[in-house]
Motif scaffolding. Structure first.
Motif, PDB file in Angstrom:
ATOM      1  N   ASP A 180       0.837  -1.124   0.169  1.00  0.00           N
ATOM      2  CA  ASP A 180       0.095   0.115   0.030  1.00  0.00           C
ATOM      3  C   ASP A 180       0.713   1.276   0.286  1.00  0.00           C
ATOM      4  N   CYS A 181       2.134   1.293   0.570  1.00  0.00           N
ATOM      5  CA  CYS A 181       2.875   2.404   0.862  1.00  0.00           C
ATOM      6  C   CYS A 181       3.390   2.474  -0.467  1.00  0.00           C
ATOM      7  N   VAL A 182       3.902   1.459  -1.157  1.00  0.00           N
ATOM      8  CA  VAL A 182       4.453   1.520  -2.525  1.00  0.00           C
ATOM      9  C   VAL A 182       3.630   2.102  -3.477  1.00  0.00           C
ATOM     10  N   VAL A 198      16.448  -4.655   3.034  1.00  0.00           N
ATOM     11  CA  VAL A 198      16.319  -5.794   2.301  1.00  0.00           C
ATOM     12  C   VAL A 198      14.692  -6.108   1.888  1.00  0.00           C
ATOM     13  N   ILE A 199      13.842  -5.444   2.698  1.00  0.00           N
ATOM     14  CA  ILE A 199      12.321  -5.372   2.323  1.00  0.00           C
ATOM     15  C   ILE A 199      12.295  -4.286   1.108  1.00  0.00           C
ATOM     16  N   LEU A 200      12.795  -3.452   1.141  1.00  0.00           N
ATOM     17  CA  LEU A 200      12.677  -2.274   0.025  1.00  0.00           C
ATOM     18  C   LEU A 200      13.219  -2.724  -1.299  1.00  0.00           C
ATOM     19  N   ALA A 201      14.225  -3.478  -1.217  1.00  0.00           N
ATOM     20  CA  ALA A 201      15.002  -3.875  -2.215  1.00  0.00           C
ATOM     21  C   ALA A 201      14.055  -4.854  -3.110  1.00  0.00           C
ATOM     22  N   GLY A 202      13.273  -5.473  -2.554  1.00  0.00           N
ATOM     23  CA  GLY A 202      12.291  -6.498  -3.242  1.00  0.00           C
ATOM     24  C   GLY A 202      11.415  -5.743  -4.072  1.00  0.00           C
ATOM     25  N   TYR A 203      11.132  -4.478  -3.734  1.00  0.00           N
ATOM     26  CA  TYR A 203      10.105  -3.521  -4.447  1.00  0.00           C
ATOM     27  C   TYR A 203      10.697  -2.802  -5.524  1.00  0.00           C
ATOM     28  N   ALA A 205      13.149  -4.354  -7.107  1.00  0.00           N
ATOM     29  CA  ALA A 205      13.201  -5.407  -8.339  1.00  0.00           C
ATOM     30  C   ALA A 205      11.857  -5.441  -9.099  1.00  0.00           C
ATOM     31  N   GLN A 206      10.984  -4.870  -8.569  1.00  0.00           N
ATOM     32  CA  GLN A 206       9.779  -5.179  -9.349  1.00  0.00           C
ATOM     33  C   GLN A 206       9.483  -3.829 -10.182  1.00  0.00           C
ATOM     34  N   ASN A 207      10.007  -2.693  -9.839  1.00  0.00           N
ATOM     35  CA  ASN A 207       9.881  -1.533 -10.529  1.00  0.00           C
ATOM     36  C   ASN A 207      11.260  -0.752 -10.452  1.00  0.00           C
ATOM     37  N   PRO A 208      12.219  -1.343 -11.206  1.00  0.00           N
ATOM     38  CA  PRO A 208      13.551  -0.648 -11.171  1.00  0.00           C
ATOM     39  C   PRO A 208      13.797   0.468 -12.156  1.00  0.00           C
ATOM     40  N   GLU A 209      12.479   0.764 -12.967  1.00  0.00           N
ATOM     41  CA  GLU A 209      12.514   1.900 -13.927  1.00  0.00           C
ATOM     42  C   GLU A 209      11.953   3.309 -13.088  1.00  0.00           C
ATOM     43  N   LEU A 210      11.281   2.859 -11.778  1.00  0.00           N
ATOM     44  CA  LEU A 210      10.491   3.820 -11.284  1.00  0.00           C
ATOM     45  C   LEU A 210      11.000   4.022  -9.839  1.00  0.00           C
ATOM     46  N   LEU A 211      11.612   3.300  -8.979  1.00  0.00           N
ATOM     47  CA  LEU A 211      11.852   3.207  -7.570  1.00  0.00           C
ATOM     48  C   LEU A 211      13.569   3.143  -7.546  1.00  0.00           C
ATOM     49  N   ARG A 212      13.870   3.591  -6.400  1.00  0.00           N
ATOM     50  CA  ARG A 212      15.248   3.279  -5.942  1.00  0.00           C
ATOM     51  C   ARG A 212      15.282   3.344  -4.414  1.00  0.00           C
ATOM     52  N   VAL A 213      16.234   2.476  -3.854  1.00  0.00           N
ATOM     53  CA  VAL A 213      16.730   2.703  -2.468  1.00  0.00           C
ATOM     54  C   VAL A 213      17.812   3.707  -2.407  1.00  0.00           C
ATOM     55  N   VAL A 214      17.386   4.546  -1.314  1.00  0.00           N
ATOM     56  CA  VAL A 214      18.741   5.680  -1.026  1.00  0.00           C
ATOM     57  C   VAL A 214      20.094   5.006  -0.766  1.00  0.00           C
ATOM     58  N   GLY A 215      19.951   4.042  -0.018  1.00  0.00           N
ATOM     59  CA  GLY A 215      21.247   3.390   0.077  1.00  0.00           C
ATOM     60  C   GLY A 215      22.379   3.672   1.219  1.00  0.00           C
TER      61      GLY A 215
END
Length: 275
Positions: A180-182, A198-203, A205-215
């Protein structure tokens, strides 16, 4: 079958229990597993790469693999596992009420939680981070969130940690599930989502052209397997199973298969100390 030696060691306990009342909520998970050949395990159904229920009813992910391995070491094969969708707000009560025998649901070991439930592990080390839209290059850490909307799942402490330590003027938004947050993030309704990286990384992977983890992780989290607080025998047996999964190579194999495709940097195995 893995865990045969453990089963033999438990036979005397089970035999003695059979002469009394049926297994109750306070009995060890070891005895219950041997006596009934089944376990109910709490996981999340909506975390890509970690634990997810697929459209065809399968359960996949790293947490699921850990749960299956531990169950097998306790003498229960995966066909006799009942999977329970445990939300963050219900994990303690799911354990203490007896709804679940084990909790393998990205469950961070904390002193506060250890007052209520027991932990075996850790089985994974991670840290809190931020998920943002790919073009939100001005968000480089939690300190950039003043005046912005930050989403987290109800029953977690992630958003409060950002507000209390980094951005007092952040606007907190809660939803029941990370998905829901995503969805809100993709729709522009919130500016960031926070939980463990590690939870954020999974999302991503589903939307690499739209999302990123700050890191830039800004906390240290250790995932443990939750069980009843008084079950010292169970904690020792589960910790032994975790260590065996790590030393066998199956721990890393599962992470490479489930998390590796996201580009997430897999950490070294943790030191299993909670017994």
């Amino acid at each position: 079958m893995r865990g045969r030696a453990l089963l033999v060691a438990c036979l005397m306990l089970v035999t003695a229990a059979a002469c009394g009342e049926d297994a109750g909520p306070s009995d060890s998970v070891v005895a219950r597993a041997v006596a009934s050949n089944k376990l109910t395990i709490g996981i999340r159904f909506d975390q890509p790469g970690l634990s997810r229920r697929t459209m065809d009813g399968r359960y996949v992910g790293f947490d699921v693999d850990v749960a299956k391995y531990v169950a097998s070491e306790l003498g229960v094969d995966e066909d006799h596992i009942t999977w329970h969708d445990s939300r963050p707000s219900s994990r303690e009560t799911d354990i203490t009420s007896g709804i679940t025998d084990l909790m393998v649901a990205t469950y961070s070991i904390t002193e506060k939680r250890k007052q209520v439930v027991g932990f075996a592990g850790p089985y994974f080390d991670t840290g809190q981070d931020l998920l943002v839209r790919l073009r939100s290059t001005d968000i480089t850490g939690p300190e950039n969130l003043n005046g912005r909307k930050l989403c987290a799942v109800g029953g977690t402490t992630s958003a409060e940690q950002v507000r209390d330590k980094f951005a007092q003027a952040v606007q907190l938004v809660e939803y029941p599930r990370y998905q829901d947050c995503v969805t809100a993030l993709l729709a522009g309704q919130v500016d960031a989502v926070t939980t463990d990286d590690v939870i954020l990384a999974g999302y991503v992977a589903q939307n690499p052209e739209l999302l990123r983890v700050v890191g830039k992780p800004f906390s240290k989290e250790k995932y443990g397997i939750g069980l009843r607080k008084e079950d010292t025998e169970g904690r020792a047996a589960v910790a032994k199973a975790i260590q065996k999964m790590i030393s066998s190579g199956e721990w890393l194999e599962s992470l490479n298969r489930n998390i590796g495709p996201s580009g997430y940097r897999i950490p070294p195995p943790p030191q299993v100390t909670e017994k």
